[in-house]
Design an enzyme around this catalytic site. Structure first.
Site, PDB file in Angstrom:
ATOM      1  N   MET A 163     -12.186   4.879  -0.850  1.00  0.00           N
ATOM      2  CA  MET A 163     -12.952   5.096   0.409  1.00  0.00           C
ATOM      3  C   MET A 163     -13.495   6.713   0.160  1.00  0.00           C
ATOM      4  SD  MET A 163     -10.503   3.142   3.007  1.00  0.00           S
ATOM      5  CE  MET A 163      -8.696   3.345   1.796  1.00  0.00           C
ATOM      6  N   HIS A 181      -8.312   1.399  -4.159  1.00  0.00           N
ATOM      7  CA  HIS A 181      -9.612   1.109  -3.025  1.00  0.00           C
ATOM      8  C   HIS A 181      -9.826   2.650  -2.928  1.00  0.00           C
ATOM      9  CE1 HIS A 181     -10.391   0.354   1.149  1.00  0.00           C
ATOM     10  NE2 HIS A 181     -11.772   0.326   0.411  1.00  0.00           N
ATOM     11  N   ASP A 213      -4.744   3.342  -1.622  1.00  0.00           N
ATOM     12  CA  ASP A 213      -5.850   3.687  -0.702  1.00  0.00           C
ATOM     13  C   ASP A 213      -6.163   5.267  -0.806  1.00  0.00           C
ATOM     14  OD1 ASP A 213      -6.281   1.400   1.003  1.00  0.00           O
ATOM     15  OD2 ASP A 213      -4.113   1.668   1.594  1.00  0.00           O
ATOM     16  N   HIS A 251      -1.183  -0.990  -4.432  1.00  0.00           N
ATOM     17  CA  HIS A 251      -2.407  -0.823  -3.817  1.00  0.00           C
ATOM     18  C   HIS A 251      -2.434   0.605  -3.466  1.00  0.00           C
ATOM     19  CE1 HIS A 251      -6.211  -1.824  -1.734  1.00  0.00           C
ATOM     20  NE2 HIS A 251      -5.673  -0.754  -0.758  1.00  0.00           N
ATOM     21  N   SER A 288       1.028  -1.096   0.007  1.00  0.00           N
ATOM     22  CA  SER A 288       0.057  -0.093  -0.040  1.00  0.00           C
ATOM     23  C   SER A 288       0.947   1.280   0.071  1.00  0.00           C
ATOM     24  CB  SER A 288      -0.763   0.018   1.154  1.00  0.00           C
ATOM     25  OG  SER A 288      -1.404   1.161   1.351  1.00  0.00           O
ATOM     26  N   MET A 335      -8.620   8.270  -0.003  1.00  0.00           N
ATOM     27  CA  MET A 335      -9.629   8.671   0.917  1.00  0.00           C
ATOM     28  C   MET A 335      -9.830  10.041   0.657  1.00  0.00           C
ATOM     29  SD  MET A 335      -7.917   7.087   4.495  1.00  0.00           S
ATOM     30  CE  MET A 335      -7.086   5.536   4.255  1.00  0.00           C
ATOM     31  N   MET A 342     -12.361  -5.328   5.105  1.00  0.00           N
ATOM     32  CA  MET A 342     -11.632  -4.613   5.904  1.00  0.00           C
ATOM     33  C   MET A 342     -11.411  -5.286   7.303  1.00  0.00           C
ATOM     34  SD  MET A 342     -10.658  -1.805   4.117  1.00  0.00           S
ATOM     35  CE  MET A 342      -9.806  -1.154   5.357  1.00  0.00           C
ATOM     36  N   ASP A 351      -7.567  -5.897   3.874  1.00  0.00           N
ATOM     37  CA  ASP A 351      -6.676  -5.090   4.356  1.00  0.00           C
ATOM     38  C   ASP A 351      -6.756  -4.440   5.517  1.00  0.00           C
ATOM     39  OD1 ASP A 351      -5.186  -2.637   4.217  1.00  0.00           O
ATOM     40  OD2 ASP A 351      -6.635  -1.684   2.724  1.00  0.00           O
TER      41      ASP A 351
END
Length: 215
Positions: free
Chosen positions: A64, A62, A31, A29, A6, A33, A133, A171
């Site tokens: 979020m 991913h 993330d 990966h 990540s 947000m 998660m 994750d």
């Protein structure tokens, strides 16, 4: 298992060196947000595009974020191979899955720890990936939630019973102790950040997560 480093914990000032340091990982990966769906705010599709300049690996994003569908085309253009969005953030998950496939992307759905895993049932036949998660998304410093193991096992059994092909990704709190647990429960992919990027020998850390410690 597939290990997906990540970039949340990578040094963004040294992108090429950080990518090289995890050369044996087939996936990377991201993330994403937005500070709305989750408390934290990170990067967006522009970082994905920046990293793509240095790597031809499988980019796993991913989201979020609220209204994730609005940015699907941005991630496709940035070089993503797979985009995972949250069941809780989508008004029409089936339409979101179809939109990702229409863009030529693999489609994933994620659920927060408190969301019943069975709510994914209507979508599993169309998904390429399901993200469990094992911590609350958007909050740092959390320990692995052991109840995630039952959720992984449920997804693994559902897949086997119906002959489906989605990958099960996990994750949150992944390290040398928790990786064997999720592997045994049926996980195919683990996301790891600090466990990898805080290590001097990152290739050894990747091997440990993928295969366990050598005898």
């Amino acid at each position: 298992m597939i290990v997906a480093p990540s970039f949340l914990t990578a040094d963004m000032r040294r992108l090429e060196a950080e990518i090289t340091s995890v050369q044996s990982a087939a996936w990377l990966h991201f993330d994403v947000m937005d500070g709305k769906f989750v408390p934290a705010s990170t990067y967006d599709h522009r970082l994905v595009a920046s990293v793509r300049a240095y790597s031809d690996r499988f980019f796993d994003c991913h989201l979020m974020t609220v209204d994730p569908e609005a940015s699907f085309s941005d991630y496709a253009q940035a070089g993503a191979a797979s985009v995972t969005f949250h069941l809780e953030a989508s008004a029409d998950p089936a339409a979101g899955i179809a939109a990702l496939h229409a863009l030529g992307l693999k489609a994933g759905l994620a659920v927060k720890p408190a969301t019943p895993i069975e709510r994914l049932s209507p979508y599993l036949s169309d998904l390429d990936l399901v993200l469990v998660m094992s911590v609350e998304p958007g909050r740092g410093g959390q320990a692995f939630m052991p109840e995630a193991l039952d959720r992984i096992a449920w997804l693994s059994a559902f897949r086997a019973e119906r002959g489906l092909r989605y990958l099960i990704q996990v994750d949150g709190g992944i390290n040398g102790n928790t990786a064997p647990l999720v592997r045994r429960a049926g996980a195919d992919v683990v996301v790891a950040g600090s466990f990898l990027f805080n290590r001097t020998d990152r290739e050894a850390a990747i091997a440990e997560l993928a295969h366990g410690l050598p005898d």
